[in-house]
Design an enzyme around this catalytic site. Sequence first.
Site, PDB file in Angstrom:
ATOM      1  NE  ARG A   2      45.291  78.977  89.300  1.00  0.00           N
ATOM      2  CZ  ARG A   2      46.006  78.371  90.223  1.00  0.00           C
ATOM      3  NH1 ARG A   2      45.504  77.323  90.856  1.00  0.00           N
ATOM      4  NH2 ARG A   2      47.197  78.780  90.515  1.00  0.00           N
ATOM      5  CE  LYS A  28      47.298  80.310  94.371  1.00  0.00           C
ATOM      6  NZ  LYS A  28      47.715  79.009  94.831  1.00  0.00           N
TER       7      LYS A  28
HETATM    8  N1  LIG Z   1      50.939  70.255  82.558  1.00  0.00           N
HETATM    9  C1  LIG Z   1      50.203  70.383  83.636  1.00  0.00           C
HETATM   10  N2  LIG Z   1      49.753  69.290  84.250  1.00  0.00           N
HETATM   11  C2  LIG Z   1      49.002  69.385  85.354  1.00  0.00           C
HETATM   12  N3  LIG Z   1      48.654  70.510  85.909  1.00  0.00           N
HETATM   13  C3  LIG Z   1      49.080  71.647  85.349  1.00  0.00           C
HETATM   14  C4  LIG Z   1      49.879  71.631  84.187  1.00  0.00           C
HETATM   15  N4  LIG Z   1      50.161  72.901  83.861  1.00  0.00           N
HETATM   16  C5  LIG Z   1      49.563  73.672  84.796  1.00  0.00           C
HETATM   17  N5  LIG Z   1      48.932  72.934  85.687  1.00  0.00           N
HETATM   18  C6  LIG Z   1      48.168  73.362  86.834  1.00  0.00           C
HETATM   19  O1  LIG Z   1      47.582  74.587  86.578  1.00  0.00           O
HETATM   20  C7  LIG Z   1      47.473  75.308  87.753  1.00  0.00           C
HETATM   21  C8  LIG Z   1      47.797  76.734  87.476  1.00  0.00           C
HETATM   22  O2  LIG Z   1      49.165  76.840  87.288  1.00  0.00           O
HETATM   23  P1  LIG Z   1      49.893  78.242  87.526  1.00  0.00           P
HETATM   24  O3  LIG Z   1      51.276  78.086  87.001  1.00  0.00           O
HETATM   25  O4  LIG Z   1      49.072  79.316  86.951  1.00  0.00           O
HETATM   26  O5  LIG Z   1      49.938  78.466  89.058  1.00  0.00           O
HETATM   27  P2  LIG Z   1      50.824  77.831  90.169  1.00  0.00           P
HETATM   28  O6  LIG Z   1      51.191  78.911  91.114  1.00  0.00           O
HETATM   29  O7  LIG Z   1      51.956  77.099  89.559  1.00  0.00           O
HETATM   30  O8  LIG Z   1      49.818  76.837  90.789  1.00  0.00           O
HETATM   31  P3  LIG Z   1      49.360  76.668  92.298  1.00  0.00           P
HETATM   32  O9  LIG Z   1      49.074  78.047  92.792  1.00  0.00           O
HETATM   33  O10 LIG Z   1      48.131  75.824  92.209  1.00  0.00           O
HETATM   34  O11 LIG Z   1      50.478  76.006  92.978  1.00  0.00           O
HETATM   35  C9  LIG Z   1      48.402  74.669  88.752  1.00  0.00           C
HETATM   36  O12 LIG Z   1      47.655  74.114  89.794  1.00  0.00           O
HETATM   37  C10 LIG Z   1      49.094  73.627  88.003  1.00  0.00           C
HETATM   38  O13 LIG Z   1      49.214  72.440  88.776  1.00  0.00           O
END
Ligand SMILES: Nc1ncnc2c1ncn2[C@@H]1O[C@H](COP(=O)(O)OP(=O)(O)OP(=O)(O)O)[C@@H](O)[C@H]1O
Length: 667
Positions: free
Chosen positions: A614, A650
């Site tokens: 984020r 977010k």
């Molecule tokens: N291991 C990982 N590799 C790549 N990106 C990650 C990883 N873990 C988390 N993220 C990224 O961190 C961001 C935040 O994740 P979070 O779970 O808080 O929200 P999300 O609702 O899953 O994400 P989004 O709203 O972007 O779809 C996401 O965009 C996710 O792609």
Amino acid sequence: MENCMAEVNISTEGKPIECSEPLNVGEEMSVCHENPEQTKPIMKMETESLNGNAKPRFSITSERNNSLVDQGSGIGLGNATPGGPPTRSRPSSKMTKYVECWGADKPFANIAESTLAKNIELTSMDMIETNLLPNRNSCLECRKWLSGEDLHPALLWFRNPVQEDEYRSQSDSEFRYYMAGATIVFIGMCIMQLATIPKGIILYGTLGPTFIVLLVFVYLCWLEGCCSSKPATDTPLEHIDSCVPPGRIVADSRCLRIAIFLLTVTLISACAVVTVVDYEPLPNLVSNATSLILEGRNASDYGEINDPSNTTALMGDPENSIIEYVPTYLYGSAMSLCAISVYLRIGFLLKLGLMVASIISHIYVYSYLKFFQDYHDTHDDKFPNIPFEIKTALVLTVAIILFHILDRQIEFTSRTDFLWKAKLKVEQEEVETMRGINKILLENILPAHVAEKFLTSRNTQDLYHERYSCVGVMFASIPNYKEFYDESDVNKQGLECLRLLNEIICEFDKLLLKPKFSCIEKIKTIGSTYMLASGLRPGKENSGEASRKEEYNIIALVDFAVLLMTNLDQINRDSFQRFKLRVGINHGPVIAGVVGAQKPQYDIWGNTVNVASRMDSCGMMGRIQVTEDTAKILMHTGYTCECRGPTFVKGKGTLTTYFVKTQFDDK
Ligand SMILES: Nc1ncnc2c1ncn2[C@@H]1O[C@H](COP(=O)(O)OP(=O)(O)OP(=O)(O)O)[C@@H](O)[C@H]1O
């Protein structure tokens, strides 16, 4: 290649992409890198008129970029079959396939470039299995294999002269045992002679010195530690001067071994028969000499021999006759054959020649002795017409044949052993090579410590995971890459844009090789986002210097981010682009692990990762955004951080975030 490409997920969102730098139609630019290796043009950017706008078209001439060429229309995502779905050629068990899959300057390129790769071409698990599985190679098969291909069937020499030379020049550490064996045979012969035949000067005069000579040889051959072990020195000459124990010299020198063998068996063979001169002089030849020798001998023992009148009497009384000494000589001859045979690693042909020579000379001596004929006449009444020389020769020839068969078998076994050892050595080297390649391959996919774990651990079924209380996580994205990406014909449906992204990511990867960034692990690329983590070292974080490590990990990430920006700036200058990096960094607990079976992938998860992502996604181009906690650590270590204020993140609500001050802030 497939893996690498499959991860690249570029979305154009259907928007027409404008050229970021207006160019004149037909203009062509050659782009050079600053380092010498890259002084050749790596990208040629041409412009073509397309709907009135100048669009960039890259033609990249570097080797690296060839990796994206000719992989089918699917920009290298597999081998497209015309009219059908793309087929994927999985790497076979043979490492050649792995090597061929990857060219220079690409993932796994270190394998193709290594000298080991040449060996790999020869390697196949098949070969190892065929040669090493014991149940598939019975002794008979082995014999057939050897005699047919590697060994001359009669001489048992290796067909390959180099192999033959190597075999012959082998050191023989067992020689001392053969020497001792021959001495034991000689002692047996001495005991037999001393117990049966009359003792005299010739008996003692031959057995004694021979025994001493044999003992000296045995002593020398067994002498391994006569030299005081000198401490190792750096000067090679001092090594040369240091004394080598005689046992080692004999074991290492084939000529010396053969010389000792010839001398000892000649002495033993001579001792077996030399005392016959005591009894009956050989006709004409040594009669005078013998009569001289006989002078002064114990008359009670030998007087009767010289008295012709006694001969008939002796023959009439075999119990006391010298003819009863004949078996002692015959056994002595057989024992001298045995003494020749105990030298197991001396060539069987040389031994055969010596045995034949020894027996011929013995029979020659016996043929001049009348009492041998008398023994034959009194004891052998089955074939009276066959001369005793022939009969004796036949008996000893049988002994020679038996010893020869044994020698031949031993030599065959020894040569087979040599071949197997040579083959095993090659195969062990190949197995080592393959293990090395597996390691390299795994280390390309996984962090080194995880690769090590997978290579050493037998239990790979369990989910591999690690928990860390403090890891720095960084997401670095190029937001304006989306605008640059274009799937038009000019760019070969995006291939040329992808080449540039590949170039950027490869440049970023190179920076990871710097020792300063050894604590940083590349996790993956997500589109044009580069994801990294620092401090993924199991067992290190619980040490007393945990807080310093935490600082070090975060600082390393920030420095790396600055270096990425510097590098991207250079690429921008070379490619006439305006890419900017947007970086988000956070630190905290994460869980790391390997997921997937066919294509296992190391990844990290947890709120720390989400927040770091984020920090990137809600950050600003050309700036490094960090969380409050991370900023505190950075400010504590002397970095300047500028508070951005409450920022909506977010899924996390409003967080206070900071921008790290860098030289790119004002650009
Ligand atoms: N291991 C990982 N590799 C790549 N990106 C990650 C990883 N873990 C988390 N993220 C990224 O961190 C961001 C935040 O994740 P979070 O779970 O808080 O929200 P999300 O609702 O899953 O994400 P989004 O709203 O972007 O779809 C996401 O965009 C996710 O792609």
